[in-house]
Design an enzyme around this catalytic site. Structure first.
Site, PDB file in Angstrom:
ATOM      1  N   HIS A 298       0.855  -1.192   0.000  1.00  6.55           N
ATOM      2  CA  HIS A 298       0.000   0.000   0.000  1.00  6.55           C
ATOM      3  C   HIS A 298       0.884   1.231   0.000  1.00  6.55           C
ATOM      4  O   HIS A 298       1.942   1.222   0.620  1.00  6.55           O
ATOM      5  CB  HIS A 298      -0.905   0.010   1.243  1.00  6.55           C
ATOM      6  CG  HIS A 298      -2.033   0.966   1.119  1.00  6.55           C
ATOM      7  ND1 HIS A 298      -1.905   2.297   1.437  1.00  6.55           N
ATOM      8  CD2 HIS A 298      -3.291   0.787   0.668  1.00  6.55           C
ATOM      9  CE1 HIS A 298      -3.064   2.900   1.201  1.00  6.55           C
ATOM     10  NE2 HIS A 298      -3.923   2.009   0.731  1.00  6.55           N
TER      11      HIS A 298
ATOM     12  N   ASP B  51      -8.031  -5.263  -0.178  1.00  5.23           N
ATOM     13  CA  ASP B  51      -8.508  -6.096  -1.280  1.00  5.23           C
ATOM     14  C   ASP B  51      -8.129  -7.565  -1.134  1.00  5.23           C
ATOM     15  O   ASP B  51      -8.585  -8.404  -1.903  1.00  5.23           O
ATOM     16  CB  ASP B  51      -7.946  -5.563  -2.614  1.00  5.23           C
ATOM     17  CG  ASP B  51      -8.531  -4.208  -2.965  1.00  5.23           C
ATOM     18  OD1 ASP B  51      -9.734  -4.025  -2.737  1.00  5.23           O
ATOM     19  OD2 ASP B  51      -7.793  -3.340  -3.459  1.00  5.23           O
TER      20      ASP B  51
HETATM   21  N1  CMC Z   1       4.318  -7.588  -4.742  1.00  8.62           N
HETATM   22  C1  CMC Z   1       5.656  -7.531  -4.855  1.00  8.62           C
HETATM   23  N2  CMC Z   1       6.400  -6.419  -4.647  1.00  8.62           N
HETATM   24  C2  CMC Z   1       5.743  -5.305  -4.304  1.00  8.62           C
HETATM   25  C3  CMC Z   1       4.338  -5.268  -4.171  1.00  8.62           C
HETATM   26  C4  CMC Z   1       3.627  -6.466  -4.403  1.00  8.62           C
HETATM   27  N3  CMC Z   1       2.295  -6.479  -4.289  1.00  8.62           N
HETATM   28  N4  CMC Z   1       3.957  -4.022  -3.818  1.00  8.62           N
HETATM   29  C5  CMC Z   1       5.071  -3.290  -3.737  1.00  8.62           C
HETATM   30  N5  CMC Z   1       6.167  -4.055  -4.018  1.00  8.62           N
HETATM   31  C6  CMC Z   1       7.582  -3.629  -3.969  1.00  8.62           C
HETATM   32  C7  CMC Z   1       7.943  -2.786  -5.171  1.00  8.62           C
HETATM   33  O1  CMC Z   1       8.407  -3.581  -6.228  1.00  8.62           O
HETATM   34  C8  CMC Z   1       8.997  -1.891  -4.598  1.00  8.62           C
HETATM   35  O2  CMC Z   1      10.177  -2.637  -4.486  1.00  8.62           O
HETATM   36  P1  CMC Z   1      11.653  -1.936  -4.692  1.00  8.62           P
HETATM   37  O3  CMC Z   1      11.749  -0.941  -3.587  1.00  8.62           O
HETATM   38  O4  CMC Z   1      12.608  -3.063  -4.591  1.00  8.62           O
HETATM   39  O5  CMC Z   1      11.594  -1.307  -6.048  1.00  8.62           O
HETATM   40  C9  CMC Z   1       8.515  -1.626  -3.172  1.00  8.62           C
HETATM   41  O6  CMC Z   1       7.730  -2.793  -2.837  1.00  8.62           O
HETATM   42  C10 CMC Z   1       7.663  -0.377  -3.020  1.00  8.62           C
HETATM   43  O7  CMC Z   1       6.553  -0.476  -3.906  1.00  8.62           O
HETATM   44  P2  CMC Z   1       6.048   0.668  -4.875  1.00  8.62           P
HETATM   45  O8  CMC Z   1       5.478   0.048  -6.105  1.00  8.62           O
HETATM   46  O9  CMC Z   1       7.105   1.715  -5.026  1.00  8.62           O
HETATM   47  O10 CMC Z   1       4.866   1.263  -3.970  1.00  8.62           O
HETATM   48  P3  CMC Z   1       3.694   2.193  -4.437  1.00  8.62           P
HETATM   49  O11 CMC Z   1       3.302   2.956  -3.252  1.00  8.62           O
HETATM   50  O12 CMC Z   1       4.065   2.934  -5.673  1.00  8.62           O
HETATM   51  O13 CMC Z   1       2.548   1.152  -4.852  1.00  8.62           O
HETATM   52  C11 CMC Z   1       0.737  -0.375  -4.693  1.00  8.62           C
HETATM   53  C12 CMC Z   1       1.533   0.747  -4.005  1.00  8.62           C
HETATM   54  C13 CMC Z   1      -0.490  -0.671  -3.842  1.00  8.62           C
HETATM   55  C14 CMC Z   1       0.289   0.089  -6.070  1.00  8.62           C
HETATM   56  C15 CMC Z   1       1.632  -1.638  -4.794  1.00  8.62           C
HETATM   57  O14 CMC Z   1       1.972  -2.097  -3.514  1.00  8.62           O
HETATM   58  C16 CMC Z   1       0.965  -2.759  -5.601  1.00  8.62           C
HETATM   59  O15 CMC Z   1       1.064  -2.782  -6.821  1.00  8.62           O
HETATM   60  N6  CMC Z   1       0.276  -3.728  -4.914  1.00  8.62           N
HETATM   61  C17 CMC Z   1      -0.480  -4.756  -5.596  1.00  8.62           C
HETATM   62  C18 CMC Z   1      -1.818  -4.215  -6.076  1.00  8.62           C
HETATM   63  C19 CMC Z   1      -2.795  -4.002  -4.925  1.00  8.62           C
HETATM   64  O16 CMC Z   1      -2.981  -4.851  -4.086  1.00  8.62           O
HETATM   65  N7  CMC Z   1      -3.471  -2.841  -4.936  1.00  8.62           N
HETATM   66  C20 CMC Z   1      -4.483  -2.500  -3.943  1.00  8.62           C
HETATM   67  C21 CMC Z   1      -4.051  -1.366  -3.098  1.00  8.62           C
HETATM   68  S1  CMC Z   1      -5.007  -1.128  -1.606  1.00  8.62           S
HETATM   69  C22 CMC Z   1      -6.620  -0.743  -1.979  1.00  8.62           C
HETATM   70  C23 CMC Z   1      -6.857   0.112  -3.142  1.00  8.62           C
HETATM   71  O17 CMC Z   1      -6.196   1.112  -3.393  1.00  8.62           O
HETATM   72  O18 CMC Z   1      -7.797  -0.217  -3.855  1.00  8.62           O
END
Ligand code: CMC
Length: 390
Positions: free
Chosen positions: A269, A326
């Protein structure tokens, strides 16, 4: 002009002040108007939470009765919106249909809302909320080629929605366990401060676009798998893991592999660096609901194991990746007989009062038009090249 600070994804940029929802990502805390989400989920109702978000206070008895009465007054949708629905192919994703129908409501309610007038705003919110559950149920009826069901004023907001989705014949009875579970899920989804869809609603609304069209933009933003679309993606992922039969570690490794696009859906998140408090409540609710309905679901067991394995893994620990809202919601929806293409529609139905509250606050505090800046990285000045010279 002056110095422009780049912040892709607005990771550290505050876009607004807001008095609606408080979120502490380090502590895993969430409050609507100061009330903790745990208390609201246990004691309140979705209809009451709508009022709380929109009006800022819990309603007293008279206020709640008036709110319910107003919702009932608007509990219908113009026939011609049904014709727009019919024009869609059954394969259309319900979220796309919902965004379109919501935008179409503007055409049937052309008088612009004046957000500075409280009564106007109250009625616009009630009108949209009262019609939205009909539209949401319709997207399901369309997908499964079922005749549309008339809304009823006797069942309450969530009961009415449930009936409009699922009633197939006169033998239909409202199952209170299911209605209560949906009510709780909608409360948990009702607002989440400046997330992608709320920010979309505010940005679109900041040019003084009308309420219904701004909300339609929010629905589109929610659809994506990184936001609300994750609930459908989680179930698809769990089914894939189950059918693959290759065990859990392979998928954990794929999620960690930076050359692989696979991510653990329902994990991570932008703001929570601790367990999402909504996920904690939903996990417990999933146990309760499946227990009460006498359902055993391998996918729930799989989700529990996946959570356990991931939370022990250095990669997830270091990055503070926990299950989000989710991760378990789809498991409940599945147990209630809701198909996965509808999961994000369920999220939208829950989030609607939050979007409206954000729009209202944005307009009532006279926010300026949203217009981010950029740093240009393209060509410097050059002369037009004639076709013959290219
Ligand atoms: N699986 C594997 N690695 C992950 C995941 C994941 N689900 N989420 C984040 N990471 C890693 C990412 O690769 C990064 O690693 P590094 O620092 O080595 O590059 C680190 O964790 C930080 O992640 P980020 O992508 O920079 O974080 P963000 O704040 O930009 O993204 C997010 C947040 C929710 C989009 C992301 O965690 C994600 O894609 N999660 C899966 C999709 C998901 O479950 N979304 C629902 C969010 S909650 C409710 C809603 O909004 O509807």
């Amino acid at each position: 002009s002056g110095l422009i600070t780049l912040d892709p994804g607005y990771k550290n940029t505050g876009s607004t002040e807001s008095a609606i929802t408080f979120l502490d990502g380090e502590e895993g805390k969430l409050m609507y108007r100061g009330y903790p989400i745990e208390q609201l989920a246990e004691k309140s109702s979705f209809v009451e939470v709508m009022y709380l978000l929109l009006e800022g206070e819990l309603p007293n008895e008279t206020e709640l009765a008036r709110w319910k009465k107003t919702l009932n007054e608007y509990n219908f949708v113009h026939d011609r919106v049904g014709k727009i629905l019919n024009a869609f192919p059954s394969e259309a994703h319900p979220m796309g249909v919902l965004a379109t129908l919501t935008s179409a409501l503007t055409a049937f309610n052309p008088k612009a809302v004046d957000p500075s007038k409280d009564a106007d705003m109250y009625h616009a919110a009630a009108r949209l909320i009262a019609k939205f559950d009909i539209l949401a149920a319709w997207t399901y009826r369309k997908k499964y080629d079922l005749p549309l069901i008339e809304p009823s004023n006797d069942l309450g907001y969530v009961g009415n929605f449930y009936q409009m989705m699922f009633k197939k014949d006169d033998s239909f009875e409202v199952n209170q366990t299911i209605v209560d579970a949906l009510d709780k899920l909608f409360i948990l989804h009702a607002d989440h401060e400046q997330n992608c869809s709320a920010s979309a609603v505010r940005l679109v609304g900041s040019s003084h676009t009308g309420l219904f069209s701004s909300i339609s933009a929010g629905i589109s933003a929610l659809w994506g798998p990184l936001h609300g679309g994750a609930n459908q993606a989680v179930i698809e992922m769990l089914e894939m893991i189950k059918n693959d039969g290759g065990g859990m570690q392979k998928w954990i490794d794929k999620a960690k592999d930076k050359d692989d696009n696979f991510r653990l859906m329902g994990f991570g998140h932008r703001v929570y660096k601790n367990m999402d408090p909504r996920a904690r409540i939903i996990k417990k609710a999933a146990d309760d609901v499946l227990g009460q309905l006498g359902i055993e679901d391998e996918v729930l067991d799989l989700a529990r194991t996946l959570e356990e394995v991931a939370l022990k893994d250095e990669y997830f620990i270091e990055r503070k990746l926990y299950p989000n809202v989710d991760f378990y919601s789809g498991i409940i929806y599945r147990a209630l007989g809701i198909p996965k293409e509808m999961f994000t529609v369920m999220f939208a139905l829950g989030r609607l009062p939050g979007w409206i509250a954000q729009w209202k606050e944005m307009r009532q505090t006279n926010q300026p038009i949203g217009r981010p800046r950029q740093i240009y990285t393209g060509h410097t000045l050059r002369d037009y090249v004639e076709m013959s010279d290219r």
